[in-house]
Every structure is written in structure tokens, then in C-alpha cells.
Write a protein that holds these residues in place. Sequence first.
Motif, PDB file in Angstrom:
ATOM      1  N   GLN A 204      63.359  39.250 -11.796  1.00 23.17           N
ATOM      2  CA  GLN A 204      64.770  39.557 -11.530  1.00 23.17           C
ATOM      3  C   GLN A 204      64.978  40.203 -10.160  1.00 23.17           C
ATOM      4  OE1 GLN A 204      66.580  41.557 -15.039  1.00 23.17           O
ATOM      5  NE2 GLN A 204      64.704  40.983 -16.145  1.00 23.17           N
ATOM      6  N   LEU A 205      63.864  40.363  -9.386  1.00 21.38           N
ATOM      7  CA  LEU A 205      63.955  40.973  -8.065  1.00 21.38           C
ATOM      8  C   LEU A 205      63.563  39.974  -6.991  1.00 21.38           C
ATOM      9  CD1 LEU A 205      62.211  44.419  -8.752  1.00 21.38           C
ATOM     10  CD2 LEU A 205      64.663  44.011  -8.532  1.00 21.38           C
ATOM     11  N   SER A 206      64.137  40.121  -5.820  1.00 25.43           N
ATOM     12  CA  SER A 206      63.688  39.310  -4.689  1.00 25.43           C
ATOM     13  C   SER A 206      62.455  39.972  -4.081  1.00 25.43           C
ATOM     14  CB  SER A 206      64.810  39.204  -3.651  1.00 25.43           C
ATOM     15  OG  SER A 206      65.119  40.487  -3.131  1.00 25.43           O
ATOM     16  N   SER A 207      61.643  39.191  -3.381  1.00 26.79           N
ATOM     17  CA  SER A 207      60.395  39.712  -2.833  1.00 26.79           C
ATOM     18  C   SER A 207      60.609  40.771  -1.752  1.00 26.79           C
ATOM     19  CB  SER A 207      59.561  38.561  -2.265  1.00 26.79           C
ATOM     20  OG  SER A 207      60.296  37.875  -1.263  1.00 26.79           O
ATOM     21  N   ASP A 208      61.828  40.854  -1.174  1.00 23.98           N
ATOM     22  CA  ASP A 208      62.080  41.861  -0.145  1.00 23.98           C
ATOM     23  C   ASP A 208      62.734  43.118  -0.710  1.00 23.98           C
ATOM     24  OD1 ASP A 208      64.464  40.702  -0.784  1.00 23.98           O
ATOM     25  OD2 ASP A 208      65.120  40.312   1.274  1.00 23.98           O
TER      26      ASP A 208
END
Length: 545
Positions: A204-208
Motif C-alpha cells: 500500500q506504499l510507494s517505494s519512495d
Amino acid sequence: ILKAIVFTSFLLLISFFILYFTFGEIIAKLVSAEKFASKAKAEWERTFDAVPDMISILDDQHRIVRANKAMVDSLGISFQDIIHSKYYKIVHGSDEPPSFCPHVKLLQDHQSHTVERFDERTRRYLTVTAFPLEDSEGNFFGAVNVARDITEQKIAEQQRIATEDKLQKAEKMEAIGLLAGGVAHDLNNILSGVVSYPEVLLMQLSSDDKLYEPIKAIQESGERAAAVVADLLTVARGVATVKEIHSPNIIIEEYLRSTEFKNLQSLHPEVTIESQLADDLWNINCSAVHIQKVVMNLITNAVEAIDNNGSVLVSTRNQELSPFTIAASSLDVGEYVIMTIKDTGAGIAKHDLEHIFEPFYTKKIMDRSGTGLGLAVVWNTMKDHDAFIQVTSDDSGSTFTLYFPPCRDEAVGQKSSADISELKGSGTILVVDDEQQQRDIASKMLTLLGYSVETVASGEEAIAYCKKSSVDLVLLDMLMEPGINGLETYQQIINITPSQKAVIASGFSESSSVFAAKALGVGSFIKKPYGLEQIGNAVKKELNG
């Protein structure tokens, strides 16, 4: 005068008859005695030649005076070539008696002497006894040498000792395994939150995102801890392993290309690691993951055993073992796939050799790195694969030799990881687990995959739910306290819905209860802590099946 002559003649005639009958009787007795002696000699020779032991009569110069048939047959030369030859020349092929020769000792004290030896020429084990020969006055005049073949008894005794040692070690490892298994079960349930929650969060999170890396670190730490627990389960000899046909060469080559191996090389650049893998190697029926763990543990141990410059050789070959090859082991005669890991380290002390496969021994006693479970995992994995491991060691290094039953079937192909879209499905799933955290993890993962999820905290609650509502699949914990376990739960559920589909998830391993549940209709078994791909594949396979 005439009367005197007649009387004298009569006396002479009587004397002649007396002499005739007397000497005739003597001659007859002599002839009879000679026939008896000849018969006795023939019987003695038949008896002498009928004895299966190799018997020879020697003089005080080691010359053979007499030899029986067994002796002649064993040497493979004619009787004429044996007689008057020096015993040590025709038997041992030497110019003087060997140091162990019992006949040499007998010539010194005129007493019987026995030695036990392995004859390189015949590849047989023998007991050789020299008995003194004396005349009626007690004067020594020669000896009888008796060589008895004890190969079968020797092999049987060696196998008995090997079997007893194996049984003692197995009993000890079984006791340790039970303890390790119980601990592993509890740890797996605890680790489920550390491994599974981060996976759900990362999706649910972006890699950045600033939380991405910390959560990823938590997940990786959890996975390393889960790997240690997996080792504990392997030590417990109850870990669930799916066996397929694989090439040992490919398993080895995959490890030699792995990140773990590259890290090992970077830590020990002074150690050369080479492989000699047989092109025509047979396949084996195995759990590739566990056999690769065996390879990794043994190569790691081999590298760490070398203080400075040195080498490690990994090799494979096919071999057929004979009774003489396996005499001192519990192996059966037959064909084997053999894997060998050999190092040029300092070797393992003799008093440590019999303990190295015990959990934590290499860590606590031998001061090696790692968890101390590496060789225990090796030992138990080999047993789970009906395989055998042999260790030899001296000051020039150690060699671990692994014997696997061969398989002539074709090896399976490599499997690729599934994309999350391929794992998604639909339907209602009932999660049954006595721990709140486990229910939450399963619910979040299955919801993420598109399923409608209901949760209950016990087998009794699951039965009550199934009586009033239908579900497409039950995700069932096996050990639930204090109520009924997974097997009893499923038995009652199928009384309500005979064709109810189910998957078992457990922090321990496939036990007899799991196998019984499978026989009743349960589909897959997954081990906690599980990932999204594991639970997704298991559920989709069961629903589609």
C-alpha cells in the motif's frame, strides 16, 4: 634207522605246517593292517580336504608339508606348486614372514597363536591360528596353520555396531527435535505479525515513501528469524516437505549463483571454491529448498574451517556400493547419487565428530559462527530424504559425503513467482484461529486478494457458523486451545457440509492429524508465517480444484 628217518620227517612236516599257519596268520594280519591304514589315510585325506578352513602343515622352516583342498583353491595354484614352498612366499608374496605371522611366534615359544587380519589379495577377513605339532615324546616337529574366513561375521558385526550407533543418535536427535519443534510452533505464530503485516503495508506504499525502507527492514528481519525457525522445524524432523524430481547438479549450481554464496566469497576471498559435477548424474526425489540448504550449510562450514588460504571442492558422481564398501555403515547395497564437500581446513577433532550434528554443538562447543543449527539441519534433512551422510576428518581437512537414492524420472522445471493479479479470486472464506493476530493477518491478506472474509476464534465457533451460513472455503488452524483442534473441527464441519473445501495453516508441521484431515478432504497445508503468494496460491488452488 628207518624209523628215525620217518619220525624226523614227521616232525619236520608238523613244524612246516605250524610255521605255515603261524606266518600265514601274521602275513594276513599285516595285509589287513595295511589295508586298514590305507583306508584310514584315505578317510583322513577326505576329511582334511572337506574342511572349509584353509589348512596347511608347516615345518620349522616355514615350508608347506601338506595343504588341504580349501587352501589349494584359495591360492589358485596346483598342489605340486604348493608343497615344499615357503608359506609366506605363496600366501603373502613376500621374501620373509610378515610381522603379524603367528607361525613366527609359535617357533619361538611352541605355543598356539592367533591373529585376525584383512587379506588384500582375496579382500576377505581371516583369523589365522598356528598350532604346534609334537611327537609321542613331546618333541616339537612342526605346526598346523588354520585360516578361517570370517568375512560375513565381520560385516554383520560392523553393521550391528553401526546400527546401534545410528539408533542412539536418532533417539537423541528425536528428543532434541521434539523440544525444538515445540519452540518453533510458538515462534512461528509470533513471527507472523513481523513477516506478514509488513508485506501488506508495503503493497500500500510507494517505494519512495519514507516508511517504505524501515518497514522493508522489519520484513527482512522477520524473514531471517523465520528462516531460523524453519531450521528448528527441520531439526524437529516434522517439517512439511513437498518432494519432486530434481537434478542435484542444478541445485548446487543455483546455490553457487546465489547472493548468499557471493556474500560468503566476499567474506573469505582467500578460499577457492571449485565444483566437479558429473555430466551423467542421476536425479533424486527431494525438496530442492532443503537440499540447497544442506549444500549451503556444508559449504559455509567448509569455508569457515579454513583459517588462511585453502580450497573447497564440491563434487557429484553415481556409484554402486558393494558389501565391502558399506561394511562399516548402515547403508544398503545398491546404487547411489553421491555428493561430496571436501575442504583443506584444520579438520574436526575426533571427540567432536560424533557430536557435530547435535543442535548448537558447533556454536557453543566448537565456537563456530551462525545459529549452531546448520549441521543439525543437514542431518535431519538427510534422514527425511532416506539418505545417508558420512564424515571423515584429519589434520589435512574434512570430507562430508552424502548418499541419495537415485531416481531415473525426468526432473521438474523451474517455477516462477506469481504476479499478485494472478492470485486474486472471489468467494467467502472463514478464517478459524485461536490467536487474534493470526485472524487479522489472514483477513487483511485475503481481503487484499479480493475475497470476502469472516473470522472465528475456535473450532466450536466455526461449527456454529457453518450451521447457519455457507462458506466457499475454511482456512483452518490445526492447534487451538483449549477447545477442539483443526481435525475435529473439520470432521464436524463435513457432517454439515460434506464437500466443504478447506486449507490448513499451522505454525508447526504436517502431523498425523494433518494427514488425517487431508484424507477427509482438506486440500493444501501452509506453514506459518506465510506470505501473500503462499496463502493466495493455496486458496486459489483449492477453490479452482
